[in-house]
Design a protein around this motif. Structure first.
Motif: not given
Length: 772
Positions: A21, A74, A110-113
């Motif tokens: 994000l 994060d 979905k947010d990999d951070q």
């Protein structure tokens, strides 16, 4: 079924393994108004089943949730940075046994951070203020320092916490959960901790001698941090910060009130002249406070108690101190969040001070008013009985132990009752395996000291069918309080988890119940771990790529230390002297190498070494991703599982090597959810008719299904091998050979089950067992 019994540990038949994000966004979320998939979040608040006074009864009291904020951080190192803030207004609260739960769903992409979710309850204004005073990408420790809650004077010019209904002020709470990216479609569970301490007071002296009339809380703080103690360099919470009597973190300034009568919080205490007083509970709440300094009594937090001794008004000071035989050895206690301090006046031996100021400058330990202080961590006691005046709390009401195991245990009991108590084994003539300390069937005492009741549990064998239980009970009585502990002897298969450890919703988890098997089937391959490593490795993908296939590692580790091409495999931490792990001195099949490691927690998150089962469960310092306390099984327990099974073991599948098939689509199987299609059923309740797909997904009670999950092989730089053909399961037991150590494991293959030892650098799946 064939089983090879081979002399420790040097046969090629057993395949001996010696290997070496963007930006911060603020939103209000009250429904499905954002694109994405649903992620369910569950907040768990430790309950306290005590009917309280009129103050908060009927308003959910200490578990009430009115407001809810989420902060997304994060995965930056060494300190996480704020990504996003959400205010949630659409949630439901419900009770669940001894705990209370708050549940809601978010529509998020979905947010990999995302590496961490922080939950703040009942403090919307404080969250807003903290965010306004920090930039969009503020580091976690700066946000936590700004997250303070303040109490302001009410219309009566008092800082008292409002405990009246309607209008009760709910307690702020804090919780957080580490994530490996934001993964919609899963349930995230977060445990919450209340930020206030509670002080209850009771006078057990008859009013004819000492009639308690007023209680003053003095030198108290009017603000506090919402989060528990953290590392100021990176914002990481300090595990179990209450264990060593150290001071909590206090905001500067804390709004500390001066030690004068006019500034103290005053509470009235009702007591008849001819009887002891009742427990005043749920009235006094206060922020955390540092412990007093012996040579500065006037500035330390304390109680000043005013009452009539033999008809005359006097003031007495009461300090928060640890028990001591001599005043010279006295040690002061801080006031901690989420703790209850029960102050009991036990005797009045003489006059006090004529003025408030004189009492404040005195030393409470030298007072003529004798008191005791019971300290209850509200996270440690969940099951409560209450008789309207006293409470008694225990850890659990049911204790399961497998057949064939002997144990000496401590059963924790806490109470504010200070009279005689008795513990008795019911039907002791038939339940000869269940005894109290010293081999007694009845134990009595003059006071409940809170240290626990010692149990001696002898070995007992299954009555035959494996489906029957042997049950014993211990009744504990204190005054009118009564509770019963049930001890069940069960097949050891019931003590094992119902699946291997997998990566689920960004956290490590496994199936505990049959219902869990709907989400994590028992055949799930699982992720792999070197022996004593906290780093989860994907069970698919050749060649080994640390950037992709190290699917979970503790957030405090620096991945650059062990990620970086093929050499990364050798740098993955595990239980080895190269990573400062020392083996225990004991020997034998029942040795648990991790039991005493790192302050008896069994793991060290900062170095990535330890028992992965303890790390992810709800035991001391654990992540709480799996409910209950779990650990790696010893080799003796794995052998007992086999012995309990007898000749009834049932295999399923053709034990065909599926490694190539798996690796062709490795990206879809990084989390350990591949079905190897082969494996063995073990356990007392195994029958010849069990080899069906339904049983392989959800094994019946008293059985365990172990899939042929394969392993990662160190000689090939961590390549995945033998998926579908062989299964390897670590024990917590080391084995000494040639001045070094290898580790025991259970081995399954087409022809049977075996017990072997391997170099600790191999990576196997893990099947956990309940700690008992």
């Amino acid at each position: 079924m064939e089983r090879f019994i081979i002399w420790k540990r040097f046969s090629l038949v057993r395949v001996l393994l010696l290997a070496g994000l963007l930006g911060c966004v603020h939103d209000k979320l009250d429904g499905p108004d954002q694109l994405g998939k649903v992620m369910d979040i569950e907040l768990v608040i430790p309950g306290f089943e005590v009917p309280l006074t009129r103050s908060i009864e009927g308003d959910n009291g200490e578990v009430a949730v009115r407001e809810l904020d989420l902060l997304f951080f994060d995965q930056s190192t060494p300190s996480a940075k704020l990504l996003r803030h959400l205010n949630v207004i659409d949630f439901r609260q419900e009770s669940s046994g001894a705990d209370y739960k708050v549940k809601f769903s978010l529509n998020l992409a979905k947010d990999d951070q995302v590496g961490l979710i922080v939950v703040v309850v009942n403090a919307v204004g404080a969250v807003r203020h903290a965010l306004e005073s920090n930039p969009a990408d503020a580091e976690k420790q700066d946000i936590l320092k700004a997250l303070t809650f303040n109490t302001f004077k009410d219309e009566n010019d008092s800082y008292k916490w409002n405990v009246r209904v309607p209008g009760y002020t709910p307690l702020p709470m804090y919780g957080e959960v580490v994530m490996e990216g934001l993964v919609p479609g899963y349930i995230v569970s977060v445990s919450l901790t209340r930020m206030l301490a509670r002080v209850d007071v009771e006078n057990k002296v008859s009013g004819e001698i000492f009639k308690l009339e007023e209680i003053y809380l003095v030198n108290y703080n009017t603000s506090g941090y919402i989060a528990p103690k953290w590392n100021e360099a990176d914002g990481v919470l300090v595990p179990n910060p209450y264990a060593t009597n150290e001071n909590p973190m206090i905001p500067v300034p804390s709004g500390k009130q001066p030690g004068v009568e006019e500034a103290a919080m005053k509470y009235e205490y009702k007591q008849a002249i001819n009887a002891p007083g009742a427990l005043m509970a749920g009235e006094i709440y206060t922020y955390e406070a540092v412990k007093n300094v012996k040579d500065d009594p006037g500035n330390g937090v304390c109680l000043i108690i005013k009452g009539k001794y033999m008809g005359e008004d006097y003031y007495y000071r009461v300090d928060f101190t640890l028990e001591s035989e001599l005043p010279i050895d006295i040690a002061y206690m801080p006031l901690y969040r989420n703790h209850k301090y029960v102050v009991t006046v036990t005797d009045a031996e003489g006059i006090g001070y004529r003025t408030f100021e004189e009492a404040l400058r005195s030393f409470g330990v030298l007072s003529n008013l004798k008191t005791s202080i019971l300290v209850v961590n509200l996270e440690g006691i969940n099951h409560i009985v209450y008789d309207g005046q006293f409470f008694m709390g225990v850890e659990s009401r049911t204790l399961d132990l497998p057949y064939g195991v002997s144990r000496q245990l401590t059963y924790r009991v806490s109470s504010d009752y200070h009279g005689a108590w008795e513990a008795k084994v019911l039907h002791s003539e038939t339940n000869t395996w269940l005894r109290l300390a010293g081999g007694l069937s009845v134990t009595k005492g003059a006071d409940i000291n809170g240290s626990g009741l010692e149990l001696v549990i002898s070995s007992v064998f299954s009555p035959g069918s494996g489906r029957d239980y042997v049950t014993g009970q211990i009744e504990f009585t204190a005054g009118r309080l009564r509770d019963t502990l049930t001890v069940r002897r069960v097949p050891i298969a019931e003590m094992f988890a119902r699946s291997n450890v997998v990566l689920n919703s960004g956290v490590l988890a496994f199936a505990v119940t049959a219902e869990d098997n709907r989400d994590i089937p028992a055949w799930s391959q699982g992720v792999f771990f070197k022996w004593g490593s906290l780093i989860a490795l994907a069970s698919a993908g050749n060649p080994y790529d640390p950037e992709v296939q190290a699917v979970y590692y503790p957030p405090h580790l620096n991945p650059s230390d062990w990620k970086g091409g093929l050499i990364g495999w050798d740098k993955i931490p595990y239980a080895h002297s190269n990573f400062n792990f020392s083996m225990p001195s004991g020997t034998g099949e029942d040795v648990d190498a991790f039991a005493g490691y790192s302050g008896n927690t069994g793991f060290n998150e900062n170095v990535g070494v330890g028992d992965i089962c303890r790390y992810i469960s709800s035991g001391p310092g654990g992540k709480g991703w799996v409910e209950g306390e779990w650990r790696l099984p010893t080799n003796a327990e794995l052998e007992l599982l086999y012995e309990e099974t007898g000749i009834k073991t049932v295999s399923m599948g053709g034990f065909v090597n599926m490694t190539a098939e798996l690796n062709r689509d490795a990206g879809n199987y990084l989390h350990g959810n591949f079905d190897p299609e082969s494996g063995w059923f073990l356990g007392a309740n195994v029958t010849g008719s069990m080899a069906t797909p339904a049983n392989r997904t959800t094994p019946p009670s008293g059985t365990v299904f172990l899939p042929s999950a394969g392993q990662r092989y160190p000689d090939g730089n961590g390549d995945v091998v033998h998926v579908g053909a062989y299964g390897y399961y670590w024990a917590s037991t080391p084995y000494s050979v040639n001045g070094g150590y290898i580790a025991d494991y259970l081995f399954i293959y087409k022809s049977g089950v075996d017990f072997n030892a391997a170099d600790r650098s191999y990576a196997f799946p893990v099947r956990c067992i309940k700690d008992y």
